[in-house]
Design an enzyme around this catalytic site. Structure first.
Site, mmCIF file in Angstrom:
data_model
loop_
_atom_site.group_PDB
_atom_site.id
_atom_site.type_symbol
_atom_site.label_atom_id
_atom_site.label_comp_id
_atom_site.label_asym_id
_atom_site.label_seq_id
_atom_site.Cartn_x
_atom_site.Cartn_y
_atom_site.Cartn_z
ATOM 1 N N CYS A 73 0.969 -1.099 -0.076
ATOM 2 C CA CYS A 73 0.149 0.032 0.281
ATOM 3 C C CYS A 73 0.823 1.229 0.058
ATOM 4 O O CYS A 73 1.631 1.258 0.929
ATOM 5 C CB CYS A 73 -0.924 0.080 1.115
ATOM 6 S SG CYS A 73 -1.943 1.490 1.516
ATOM 7 N N CYS A 182 -0.328 3.424 -6.575
ATOM 8 C CA CYS A 182 -1.446 3.037 -5.749
ATOM 9 C C CYS A 182 -1.732 1.753 -6.255
ATOM 10 O O CYS A 182 -1.827 1.332 -7.490
ATOM 11 C CB CYS A 182 -2.452 4.083 -6.185
ATOM 12 S SG CYS A 182 -4.248 3.361 -5.411
#
Lengths: 215, 215
Positions: A73, A182
């Protein structure tokens, strides 16, 4: 933190591992917790910090046997220092891995597809500009609605087209490479969807984890 | 224990979870360790027991926060009692889930595709025959070479055809349903490949875990 993105990382880590059979694969201990406090809200001052829960998860993984930590992440790397401080085992940074992949690509101007928290933290901008690379950020007002649809489980053609259009917009502004910064982006965007090289932070982390684990 | 089978379970658990966004998904803590001692060798007396390592993994998962345990490996359920004894949290049995799915199907004669250790332990045969269901086991000499190819990473057309042929052989012997009682089977066999209903232990475990976790 996104469970679909975590699975994407795990599947790619497995596929990239040189193996003749089960025993050649890495032992992988995963804590996929979708209720870690939101990174975007925390950075806006609208929610609690994810740092302490991430540190607790890191300690739990090390107690369960982990000898190396990684976190698929990007935005959560804004709290990486709390993870690093929580345990004695090495932490393989996704940001460092992706920046190294950008440097290896020879790109001079990079368009960044990332969530608001990642952009505002300057995680990539600071590292890339320090290497003389120009950075063009996607507009959060454009990116966040598409991200919300992916997190809602929609990875269909309309969402894929929307993400490809965001990448094309960065290319139109002068990007000679696009960084998928992302972990939800590669769920809906492939290299074939972008006119310039697509550099993928998830793939860079897979490579860095394998390099560290198999060293 | 097979890392590809574990990922198959995780992807299907994610896909089957009713969710509008990340926060609706379960927290899932996974210990995928491909070096747990081989179940087939242990049952043959040719290797150490996987029981103590499985118990240690269960304790590690509970320490990391798990409130419910499940294990997507049929053969390893031969050591389930050691896992149950290791922690105070509930263990959702894959065997119980798959047997319940067979009972719900109305099948009277079930062909079982399973590894040697699963067959020899009688995990399924004892439970199914106790319910008056006839059981036809695949021949281990036929099944194990196909399993070895899947564990070697081969899920291509030849392996898919070989698994479909094993299922067809069970049907030819009178099975009115086939039970995929090895988590590598659904990696290469779909319901469309079998002339009778295919009951899948992995899918049954997904359903049972969701029922228990969302109760």
């Amino acid at each position: 933190m996104g469970p679909a993105a975590t699975l994407d990382f795990l599947v790619r880590l497995h596929a990239a591992t040189p193996a003749q059979g089960d025993a050649d694969h890495l032992r992988v201990i995963t804590d996929s917790d979708p209720r870690v406090p939101g990174r975007n809200a925390a950075l806006s001052g609208d929610g609690p910090s994810p740092g302490p829960p991430l540190a607790a998860m890191a300690r739990g993984l090390v107690t369960a046997g982990a000898e190396l930590l990684a976190m698929p992440c990007n935005a959560a790397h804004g709290w990486a220092n709390e993870i690093v401080a929580a345990t004695p085992v090495p932490f393989v940074s996704m940001i460092d891995a992706a920046v190294a992949a950008v440097l290896a690509s020879g790109a001079r101007t990079v368009g960044v597809l990332a969530a608001d928290a990642t952009l505002r933290s300057g995680l990539y901008r600071n590292a890339l500009t320090a290497h003389g690379i120009a950075v063009i950020d996607v507009a959060s007002a454009d990116f966040m609605p598409v991200l919300a649809r992916i997190k809602g489980g929609d990875t269909g053609p309309a969402v894929r087209a929307a993400m490809a259009a965001l990448a094309a917009g960065l290319v139109a502004q002068g990007a000679d490479a696009v960084l998928a910064a992302c972990t939800e982006v590669p769920l809906v965007l492939s290299p074939a969807d972008v006119a310039v090289p697509l550099i993928d932070a998830t793939g860079a982390l897979v490579d860095a984890v394998l390099a560290a684990a198999l060293a």
